[in-house]
Design a protein around this motif. Structure first.
Motif, PDB file in Angstrom:
ATOM      1  N   GLY A 291       7.807  84.787 -25.887  1.00 25.98           N
ATOM      2  CA  GLY A 291       7.985  85.306 -27.246  1.00 25.98           C
ATOM      3  C   GLY A 291       9.110  84.608 -27.980  1.00 25.98           C
ATOM      4  N   ALA A 292      10.251  84.401 -27.295  1.00 23.74           N
ATOM      5  CA  ALA A 292      11.398  83.743 -27.927  1.00 23.74           C
ATOM      6  C   ALA A 292      11.102  82.276 -28.234  1.00 23.74           C
ATOM      7  N   LEU A 293      10.427  81.581 -27.316  1.00 23.99           N
ATOM      8  CA  LEU A 293      10.123  80.164 -27.526  1.00 23.99           C
ATOM      9  C   LEU A 293       9.132  79.973 -28.673  1.00 23.99           C
ATOM     10  N   SER A 294       8.124  80.807 -28.751  1.00 19.51           N
ATOM     11  CA  SER A 294       7.167  80.690 -29.858  1.00 19.51           C
ATOM     12  C   SER A 294       7.848  80.971 -31.198  1.00 19.51           C
ATOM     13  N   ASP A 295       8.770  81.949 -31.223  1.00 11.85           N
ATOM     14  CA  ASP A 295       9.542  82.209 -32.443  1.00 11.85           C
ATOM     15  C   ASP A 295      10.375  80.982 -32.832  1.00 11.85           C
ATOM     16  N   TRP A 296      10.993  80.350 -31.843  1.00 13.24           N
ATOM     17  CA  TRP A 296      11.830  79.171 -32.103  1.00 13.24           C
ATOM     18  C   TRP A 296      11.009  78.052 -32.728  1.00 13.24           C
ATOM     19  N   LEU A 297       9.810  77.833 -32.221  1.00 15.05           N
ATOM     20  CA  LEU A 297       8.943  76.789 -32.782  1.00 15.05           C
ATOM     21  C   LEU A 297       8.553  77.109 -34.217  1.00 15.05           C
ATOM     22  N   ILE A 298       8.322  78.382 -34.491  1.00 12.65           N
ATOM     23  CA  ILE A 298       7.953  78.782 -35.858  1.00 12.65           C
ATOM     24  C   ILE A 298       9.138  78.587 -36.805  1.00 12.65           C
ATOM     25  N   ARG A 299      10.353  78.918 -36.338  1.00 12.35           N
ATOM     26  CA  ARG A 299      11.539  78.677 -37.166  1.00 12.35           C
ATOM     27  C   ARG A 299      11.749  77.191 -37.419  1.00 12.35           C
ATOM     28  N   ARG A 300      11.276  76.347 -36.508  1.00 12.37           N
ATOM     29  CA  ARG A 300      11.375  74.890 -36.678  1.00 12.37           C
ATOM     30  C   ARG A 300      10.345  74.354 -37.661  1.00 12.37           C
ATOM     31  N   GLY A 301       9.455  75.206 -38.139  1.00  8.96           N
ATOM     32  CA  GLY A 301       8.519  74.799 -39.170  1.00  8.96           C
ATOM     33  C   GLY A 301       7.074  74.665 -38.738  1.00  8.96           C
ATOM     34  N   TYR A 302       6.787  74.923 -37.464  1.00  8.11           N
ATOM     35  CA  TYR A 302       5.401  74.843 -37.008  1.00  8.11           C
ATOM     36  C   TYR A 302       4.616  76.060 -37.491  1.00  8.11           C
ATOM     37  N   GLU A 303       3.339  75.837 -37.774  1.00  2.00           N
ATOM     38  CA  GLU A 303       2.487  76.898 -38.335  1.00  2.00           C
ATOM     39  C   GLU A 303       2.274  78.006 -37.302  1.00  2.00           C
ATOM     40  N   GLU A 304       2.544  79.262 -37.727  1.00  2.00           N
ATOM     41  CA  GLU A 304       2.598  80.374 -36.779  1.00  2.00           C
ATOM     42  C   GLU A 304       1.280  80.584 -36.036  1.00  2.00           C
ATOM     43  N   LYS A 305       0.188  80.594 -36.753  1.00  2.00           N
ATOM     44  CA  LYS A 305      -1.095  80.895 -36.121  1.00  2.00           C
ATOM     45  C   LYS A 305      -1.421  79.889 -35.021  1.00  2.00           C
ATOM     46  N   ARG A 306      -1.177  78.618 -35.284  1.00  2.00           N
ATOM     47  CA  ARG A 306      -1.489  77.578 -34.294  1.00  2.00           C
ATOM     48  C   ARG A 306      -0.582  77.691 -33.063  1.00  2.00           C
ATOM     49  N   VAL A 307       0.701  77.971 -33.280  1.00  4.61           N
ATOM     50  CA  VAL A 307       1.630  78.134 -32.166  1.00  4.61           C
ATOM     51  C   VAL A 307       1.185  79.275 -31.263  1.00  4.61           C
ATOM     52  N   ARG A 308       0.847  80.410 -31.889  1.00  4.29           N
ATOM     53  CA  ARG A 308       0.432  81.569 -31.094  1.00  4.29           C
ATOM     54  C   ARG A 308      -0.827  81.249 -30.281  1.00  4.29           C
ATOM     55  N   LYS A 309      -1.778  80.568 -30.867  1.00  7.16           N
ATOM     56  CA  LYS A 309      -3.028  80.250 -30.170  1.00  7.16           C
ATOM     57  C   LYS A 309      -2.809  79.283 -29.012  1.00  7.16           C
ATOM     58  N   ILE A 310      -1.902  78.325 -29.171  1.00 10.66           N
ATOM     59  CA  ILE A 310      -1.605  77.385 -28.077  1.00 10.66           C
ATOM     60  C   ILE A 310      -0.996  78.130 -26.890  1.00 10.66           C
ATOM     61  N   PHE A 311      -0.079  79.042 -27.157  1.00  6.59           N
ATOM     62  CA  PHE A 311       0.528  79.811 -26.082  1.00  6.59           C
ATOM     63  C   PHE A 311      -0.510  80.688 -25.377  1.00  6.59           C
ATOM     64  N   ILE A 312      -1.398  81.295 -26.145  1.00  3.57           N
ATOM     65  CA  ILE A 312      -2.446  82.138 -25.557  1.00  3.57           C
ATOM     66  C   ILE A 312      -3.345  81.315 -24.642  1.00  3.57           C
TER      67      ILE A 312
END
Length: 427
Positions: A291-312
């Motif tokens: 959860g913390a790492l995906s949040d960090w990537l989103i704060r870095r500017g990566y698109e939230e939906k894509r980040v969440r799907k990659i982790f899933i």
């Protein structure tokens, strides 16, 4: 900051000034975590006690599987109504009332012996607990920023696994000394300590104004029929089917791992308690990190939906190690494979819920979370029964664990291809 609206109908309103800048929101986070800890301690109590109960009452694996499954028979179908109730009447009262109800059902479970009555009480326990995830998801959407969703969701989902781990360790100790009936009474009664702090803490943040007409129409949630119509939305259906795959496998772990360790791998009750807790603790740590790492990537500017799907997708594919775990001969190798497998599920876990928040309009987050959990708990209905029947008729859990691998791969495909747009009323 203007007051934040949570639930339009019946005039439910949030009134925490500058809540998103206030450290008190972390108090709310602690309450969400402990609620899930108690929730899953009560839910998992049956799986921990299933061997003792089955030996005492003469249940075979098929009957035990039906009993384990019964929790989800109504729980699954209450997800959309529960999400709607949370959106309409607010998180505070809906969650508290349900928590009290299901805790009493847990206590009553220890006071009965018959299969039919046990099934009824498990159904009622599931009916009460149907509120937990829609309420938690709505609370995160209301009071935390997008870049905090993963961490907060990861923390309360870690509470889910710590609840399972603690009840496993406690149960392993308790059941070697006392009757399984007292186990349910103690777990249900102790959990009620959560209710008073919850009601007091949220009182000033979610309250009912004098006149319902004061609530702006722009914040109105969906009607119940509009909520049901959301099932036609492509992304909503993707969340439904994808979480079916996730939750099917999670419920194989949750409901059958203690019994599997005792029955097939021949560990003692004490060993079972420790070894069942081990993968749950590992999963809890991974959930928070994910959860913390995906949040960090989103704060870095990566698109939230894509980040969440990659982790899933990554997590569910790692979880496929559940397949060889069922076939290896060495029992400790099996335990380590199951631990890594469940840790993979932990990578996916917070992102399944935050993906739902990312693709949903805030005013219907509770409802869409209910749709997601409805799909998941159709899987939860099938997982304990199907696993029990396969184990009963084949004499082994190996084929049941192999089926989990097929379902996981299908879930990855569904998440990747279907969840691609916004879930809105009227779409």
């Amino acid at each position: 900051m203007a007051p934040i609206e949570t639930a339009a109908a019946k005039g439910v309103r949030l009134t925490p000034p500058a809540l998103k800048e206030s450290p008190k929101r972390w108090g709310l986070m602690i309450l969400l975590v402990t609620a899930m800890l108690f929730c899953y301690a009560q839910r998992n109590a049956l799986s921990v006690a299933s061997k003792s109960m089955s030996d005492d009452l003469g249940f075979n694996p098929a009957k035990t599987g039906v009993l384990l499954s019964s929790f989800f028979w109504v729980y699954a179908f209450m997800q959309i109504p529960s999400g709607w109730l949370v959106d309409r009447f607010g998180v505070r009262r809906t969650y508290a009332f349900s928590f009290i109800f299901w805790s009493f059902m847990s206590v009553l479970t220890g006071l009965t012996n018959g299969l039919a009555t046990l099934i009824l009480l498990r159904v009622l326990l599931g009916t009460g607990q149907a509120v937990a995830f829609p309420a938690s998801s709505r609370a995160v959407a209301n009071w935390f920023q997008e870049s905090e969703r993963g961490l907060v969701t990861g923390l309360y989902l870690a509470g889910v696994r710590f609840g399972g781990a603690l009840i496993s360790i406690f149960g392993g100790w308790f059941l070697t000394r006392y009757d399984w009936r007292w186990f349910f009474v103690v777990v249900g009664a102790v959990s009620l300590v959560w209710v008073a702090p919850w009601m007091r803490f949220l009182k000033k943040w979610e309250e009912k104004p004098a006149e319902p007409a004061q609530t702006p129409t722009g914040q109105q949630g969906a009607s119940f029929m509009e909520s049901l119509a959301l099932l036609k939305n492509r992304s909503a259906m993707g969340l439904f089917l994808g979480f079916f795959a996730y939750n099917y496998v999670w419920n194989v772990f949750q409901n059958w791992l203690p019994n599997y360790l005792e029955t097939e791998r021949k560990f003692t009750k004490y060993e079972m308690g420790i070894l069942n807790a081990m993968p749950l603790v590992a999963m809890s740590v991974i959930i928070v990190i994910s959860g913390a790492l995906s949040d960090w990537l989103i704060r870095r500017g990566y698109e939230e939906k894509r980040v969440r799907k990659i982790f899933i997708a990554t997590g569910m594919l790692i979880c496929c190690l559940i397949v060889p775990a069922g076939f290896v001969e060495d029992r400790m190798t099996a335990v380590w494979l199951l631990t890594i497998s469940l840790s993979g599920l932990g990578i996916a876990s917070p992102n399944t819920w935050t993906l739902t928040q990312a693709v949903s309009s805030k005013k219907i987050v509770g409802t869409v979370s209910g749709i997601q959990n409805f799909g998941g708990n159709v899987g939860a209905i099938l997982a304990p029964m199907l696993t029990g029947f396969i184990a009963h008729f084949t004499g082994s859990f190996a084929l049941a664990l192999a089926l989990c691998g097929i379902i996981l791969v299908a879930g990855v495909i569904v998440y990747w291809l279907l969840v691609d747009g916004k879930v809105e009323i009227g779409e």
